[in-house]
Design a protein around this motif. Structure first.
Motif, PDB file in Angstrom:
ATOM      1  N   GLY A  15       2.979  -8.278   3.538  1.00 13.91           N
ATOM      2  CA  GLY A  15       4.208  -8.297   2.762  1.00 13.91           C
ATOM      3  C   GLY A  15       3.876  -8.808   1.370  1.00 13.91           C
ATOM      4  O   GLY A  15       2.929  -8.357   0.733  1.00 13.91           O
ATOM      5  N   ASN A  16       4.648  -9.781   0.928  1.00 16.07           N
ATOM      6  CA  ASN A  16       4.359 -10.351  -0.396  1.00 16.07           C
ATOM      7  C   ASN A  16       3.742 -11.743  -0.301  1.00 16.07           C
ATOM      8  O   ASN A  16       3.815 -12.534  -1.232  1.00 16.07           O
ATOM      9  N   VAL A  17       3.134 -12.032   0.843  1.00 16.39           N
ATOM     10  CA  VAL A  17       2.574 -13.367   1.085  1.00 16.39           C
ATOM     11  C   VAL A  17       1.068 -13.268   1.306  1.00 16.39           C
ATOM     12  O   VAL A  17       0.594 -12.394   2.031  1.00 16.39           O
ATOM     13  N   TYR A  18       0.324 -14.192   0.697  1.00 14.38           N
ATOM     14  CA  TYR A  18      -1.121 -14.261   0.875  1.00 14.38           C
ATOM     15  C   TYR A  18      -1.464 -15.291   1.954  1.00 14.38           C
ATOM     16  O   TYR A  18      -0.910 -16.408   1.961  1.00 14.38           O
ATOM     17  N   PHE A  19      -2.375 -14.932   2.838  1.00  7.71           N
ATOM     18  CA  PHE A  19      -2.850 -15.814   3.900  1.00  7.71           C
ATOM     19  C   PHE A  19      -4.321 -16.117   3.652  1.00  7.71           C
ATOM     20  O   PHE A  19      -5.101 -15.231   3.312  1.00  7.71           O
ATOM     21  N   ARG A  20      -4.716 -17.356   3.850  1.00  8.51           N
ATOM     22  CA  ARG A  20      -6.028 -17.809   3.395  1.00  8.51           C
ATOM     23  C   ARG A  20      -7.201 -17.322   4.237  1.00  8.51           C
ATOM     24  O   ARG A  20      -8.353 -17.404   3.799  1.00  8.51           O
ATOM     25  N   ASN A  21      -6.944 -16.835   5.437  1.00  2.75           N
ATOM     26  CA  ASN A  21      -8.007 -16.273   6.271  1.00  2.75           C
ATOM     27  C   ASN A  21      -7.371 -15.398   7.346  1.00  2.75           C
ATOM     28  O   ASN A  21      -6.158 -15.153   7.321  1.00  2.75           O
ATOM     29  N   ARG A  22      -8.177 -14.936   8.277  1.00  3.58           N
ATOM     30  CA  ARG A  22      -7.681 -14.011   9.312  1.00  3.58           C
ATOM     31  C   ARG A  22      -7.445 -14.708  10.646  1.00  3.58           C
ATOM     32  O   ARG A  22      -7.304 -14.047  11.675  1.00  3.58           O
TER      33      ARG A  22
END
Length: 649
Positions: A15-22
Motif C-alpha cells: 500500500g502506501n506503507v514501508y516495512f523495514r524487512n520481510r
C-alpha cells in the motif's frame, strides 16, 4: 554491510506503507483482556516486545467486529466503552515507537463464538451464528445469519477498521481463514445457503468481498489491507488448493497483501500451527501455488524459524513475506539477529505448544524457552545489579544455563560447572530424535549466549562441597537436575536395556523389535521416533492413560501420532522382569504375560538429585535451587526459575 540473508532483510512497500524487512509478527491473542474487552497493559507490553525485537510489523489479535453476534472474550473497539480506544492507541504507540508497523486482526468466529472464554460453560449461553443453520458436532445449535445481520456485520468491519486507523494502526488484517466466519462463507462444508451468498464459488466469496469493500471505504486508498485465508481447508468437504487459488483471484483486487495459511478450526490444529511432528514450512506449498496465480504480494506462515529456509522462500519467489508467531515468542529478537548476521544466537521455538496451552488453561502466556513472555511488564530488559557478586551455577542444563546467562547480563562474575563434556543437561539426549532436535539446539544456543556474556563454563567438572567451598561464591544456584528412575525390576540393568537418557550414545543397541517401558511424554515420543524408523514398537505403561504430563495442546497430537504409527500399546501393564525374549508384565488382572522384544528402552521417569543439593546447601551465603532438583518438571519450569533466581542475586 553485507547481509547474510539479504532477501529477508530487504524492505518492502505495501500500500502506501514501508516495512523495514520481510519478517512479520503474525497475530497472537493477548492475555489480560479486561472485563470490557479492552487491551490490558500486560498485552500492550506483550506486543511491544516483538516490535522491539525487529519485526517489520506486529499484529494484535483478535478484534471482534460485531460483539452482538460474537460473544467471545476477545478485544472490542468502540467509542462508548471507557478505555477502549485509548487501549488500542497506547498499543499502537508501543509497537510503532520501535519502528514496527502496528496492525490489528479484524475477526468474527461465526459458529465458533466463545472459543476463548476461560469459563467454557458460558458458551452454553451464547448464540452461535453462521452462514447456515445446523448443529455443531458438540451439539450446539447454529443459526443462519439473516441479510439484515450480514449487513450489520459487513458495516461493522468498516467501522472497526476506521477506529483502528484512528488509534494509530497503519494496517489491518482480515481473518478469513481457519474456520472463522468469513471462511465459513467460503467453505462448501459450512455454507449451504441458496441465496446470493451460497452455492457457486462467486456467491460464497461475496461476503468476503463486501467486507473488504466496507473496510476500504472506511480506511481509504493506500491503507494496507491484509487478508488471511486458508490456502486449503485440508479436509473432506472443504475447499481444496485449486479452489483456494480461485478464491484468491476473486479477492486480490481488494487487498494489498494475501496471507496464506492452512486448515480449519477443530479439523487440523496441528496442521494450521505445525507441530514438531511435521517438517518446518510444511504449509509453504500453499502460498507458493497461490502466488503463481496472483499479482498481489503473498505472505506465508507455519512453523517457520530457520533463517536459511526463510531466506530461500523469499529468494525463490515462493512468497514475498514470512510471518511468525511462536518463533517470535521464543526469541523476539530473531529479526534483529538475522539483520545483524547473528543468527547462530537465535533461541529457536521448540513447537511444544506451551504458549498455546497456557492461554487455554490460565488465559495467560508462557514460553518454554523465554521466561519473559507474558511477564513483559516486569521488565523486558535485564538491568545491571547494583553490587557485583561471584555466582556459582552448578549444572549446565536449561535452567542452569538460563540462570548463568541472566546473572552474567546483570554484570555478576559467573562460573558454571557441568559434570558432562557439553552443556544442555537432559536436552543432550534429544539430538537423536529428529523432531526434538531443537531441544538439543536450545542447550547449544544458551551455551553460546553464556560464553558471549562472559560466563566461565567449566565442563567435566562435578562440584562437591570442597570444590564449592574453594570457589567461595557469594551466591550459588543449584541446577543439578534429575537422574533416571530405576525401579527394582529384574533384568533392568542388563546390557540389552537402553536408558532413554543414553539413547544418543547407544542407538545401535535398539533393534527393530523394541519394547518401550514408560508411557509418559519421553516414552511416547521415543516410541513415535522408533516407529518412524520402521521398527516394531510395543509401548508399556502401568497406568491407564498415556502421557498425562503432556500439555493440553500437544497431547492430542501425540496420541494421534501413536495411533497412526501402528505402535502396539499396553496400558495397565506393570513390568516385572526383562528377559532375553522381552518384558514379563502383570496386566490389570494381575496375570503375567510376555511382551516380546529383542531390545528394551527404559523411560520410566526421573527423580530429583537431592543428595547433591543436600551436600552443597551450606557452601555459599545464599543458595538457590531450581528445576528438576527441586521437583521433576519441565524445561519451562527450569528456565523460568533459573532466570528469576539470577534476578534475585
Amino acid at each position: 554491510m553485507k547481509r547474510k540473508y539479504p532477501h529477508l532483510c530487504q524492505p518492502i512497500k505495501i500500500g502506501n506503507v514501508y516495512f523495514r524487512n520481510r519478517m512479520f509478527g503474525a497475530p497472537m491473542g493477548g492475555t489480560d483482556i479486561t472485563a470490557d474487552c479492552t487491551i490490558g497493559p500486560a498485552s500492550t507490553a506483550f506486543y511491544e516486545y516483538r516490535a522491539k525485537g525487529g519485526a517489520a510489523n506486529v499484529t494484535v489479535s483478535e478484534l471482534v467486529v460485531h460483539p452482538e453476534t460474537e460473544g467471545s472474550h476477545m478485544y472490542h473497539l468502540d467509542l462508548h466503552t471507557p478505555g477502549s480506544l485509548a487501549s488500542f492507541t497506547y498499543t499502537a504507540d508501543a509497537i510503532r515507537r520501535h519502528g514496527a508497523i502496528a496492525s490489528v486482526e479484524l475477526s468474527h468466529s461465526g459458529q465458533y463464538a466463545g472459543t476463548y472464554l476461560t469459563d467454557k460453560n458460558k458458551k452454553e449461553g451464547l448464540c452461535q451464528w453462521g452462514p447456515s443453520a445446523g448443529i455443531r458436532p458438540d451439539g450446539r445449535e447454529v443459526r443462519e445469519l439473516t441479510q439484515e445481520l450480514i449487513n450489520e456485520i459487513v458495516a461493522a468491519y468498516g467501522e472497526k477498521a476506521a477506529l483502528a486507523k484512528k488509534a494509530g494502526f497503519e494496517m489491518v488484517m482480515v481473518h478469513g481463514g481457519h474456520g472463522w466466519l468469513i471462511n465459513q462463507f467460503l467453505s462448501p462444508y459450512f455454507n449451504k445457503r441458496t441465496d446470493r451468498y451460497g452455492g457457486t464459488l462467486e456467491n460464497r466469496v461475496r461476503f468476503a468481498q463486501e467486507v473488504l469493500d466496507s473496510i476500504r471505504k472506511a480506511v481509504g486508498p493506500g491503507f494496507p489491507i491484509e487478508f488471511r485465508m486458508s490456502g486449503s481447508e485440508l479436509f473432506d468437504g472443504g475447499y481444496d488448493l485449486n479452489e483456494g487459488i480461485e478464491i484468491a483471484k476473486l479477492l486480490e483486487s481488494r487487498i494489498n497483501l494475501l496471507h496464506v495459511s492452512a486448515g480449519t478450526y477443530q479439523r487440523g490444529f496441528g496442521v494450521t500451527h505445525p507441530s514438531m511432528f511435521l517438517p518446518h514450512g510444511s504449509n509453504v506449498y500453499l502460498a507458493e501455488a497461490i502466488k503463481k496465480q496472483v499479482q498481489v504480494p503473498v505472505a506465508t506462515i507455519g512453523g517457520l524459524n530457520d533463517p536459511q529456509m526463510m531466506e530461500d522462500i523469499i529468494a525463490s519467489g515462493k512468497a514475498d513475506i514470512v510471518e511468525m508467531a511462536r518463533a517470535l515468542l521464543a526469541d523476539p529478537e530473531l529479526p534483529k539477529k538475522i539483520t545483524m548476521n547473528r543468527d547462530e544466537y537465535i533461541v529457536r521455538c521448540l513447537r511444544c505448544y506451551t504458549c498455546m496451552a497456557e492461554r487455554a488453561q490460565t488465559a495467560t502466556r508462557r514460553c518454554t524457552v523465554n521466561p519473559i513472555i507474558g511477564r513483559e511488564l516486569n521488565g523486558m530488559e535485564i538491568l545491571p545489579a547494583a553490587h557485583k557478586k561471584k555466582v556459582l551455577v552448578v549444572g549446565g542444563g536449561p535452567g542452569g544455563l538460563q540462570a548463568a546467562l541472566t546473572a552474567a547480563k546483570r554484570g555478576h562474575e559467573v562460573i558454571l560447572c557441568e559434570k558432562n563434556d557439553e552443556v544442555g543437561g537432559i536436552l543432550i539426549g534429544e539430538q537423536a530424535i529428529p523432531f526434538k532436535y531443537e531441544m538439543y539446539q536450545l542447550g547449544v544456543t544458551l551455551g553460546k549466549l553464556c560464553e558471549e556474556a562472559g560466563v566461565d563454563i567449566r565442563l567435566n567438572t562435578e562440584v562437591n562441597k570442597e570444590y564449592a567451598d574453594n570457589i567461595g561464591a557469594d551466591v550459588m544456584i543449584l541446577a543439578v537436575g534429575s537422574e533416571p528412575l530405576m525401579p527394582p525390576i529384574k533384568g533392568l540393568d542388563s546390557d540389552r536395556v537402553v536408558l532413554i537418557n543414553d539413547y544418543h550414545h547407544r542407538k545401535e543397541k535398539v533393534t527393530n523389535d523394541v519394547v518401550v517401558l514408560g508411557g509418559g511424554l519421553a516414552g511416547c515420543e521415543a516410541a513415535i521416533h522408533f516407529a518412524r524408523e520402521g521398527k516394531k514398537v510395543r509401548l508399556v505403561e502401568m497406568n491407564t492413560d498415556l502421557s498425562p504430563d503432556a500439555n493440553v495442546r500437544h497431547r492430542p497430537l501425540l496420541l494421534a501420532e501413536i495411533e497412526k504409527s501402528g505402535i502396539e500399546v499396553f496400558p495397565n501393564h506393570k513390568a516385572l522382569e526383562v528377559t532375553s525374549d522381552g518384558v514379563i508384565c502383570a496386566d490389570q488382572n494381575d496375570q503375567q504375560i510376555l511382551i516380546p522384544g529383542s531390545s528394551v528402552v527404559c523411560a520410566l521417569g526421573q527423580r530429583s538429585r537431592r543428595a547433591v543439593v543436600d551436600e552443597l546447601w551450606d557452601s555459599a551465603p545464599l543458595v538457590s535451587q531450581i528445576g528438576d532438583c527441586v521437583k521433576v518438571s519441565t524445561i519451562t519450569t527450569a528456565v523460568y526459575q533459573g532466570h528469576h533466581a539470577a534476578l534475585d542475586v
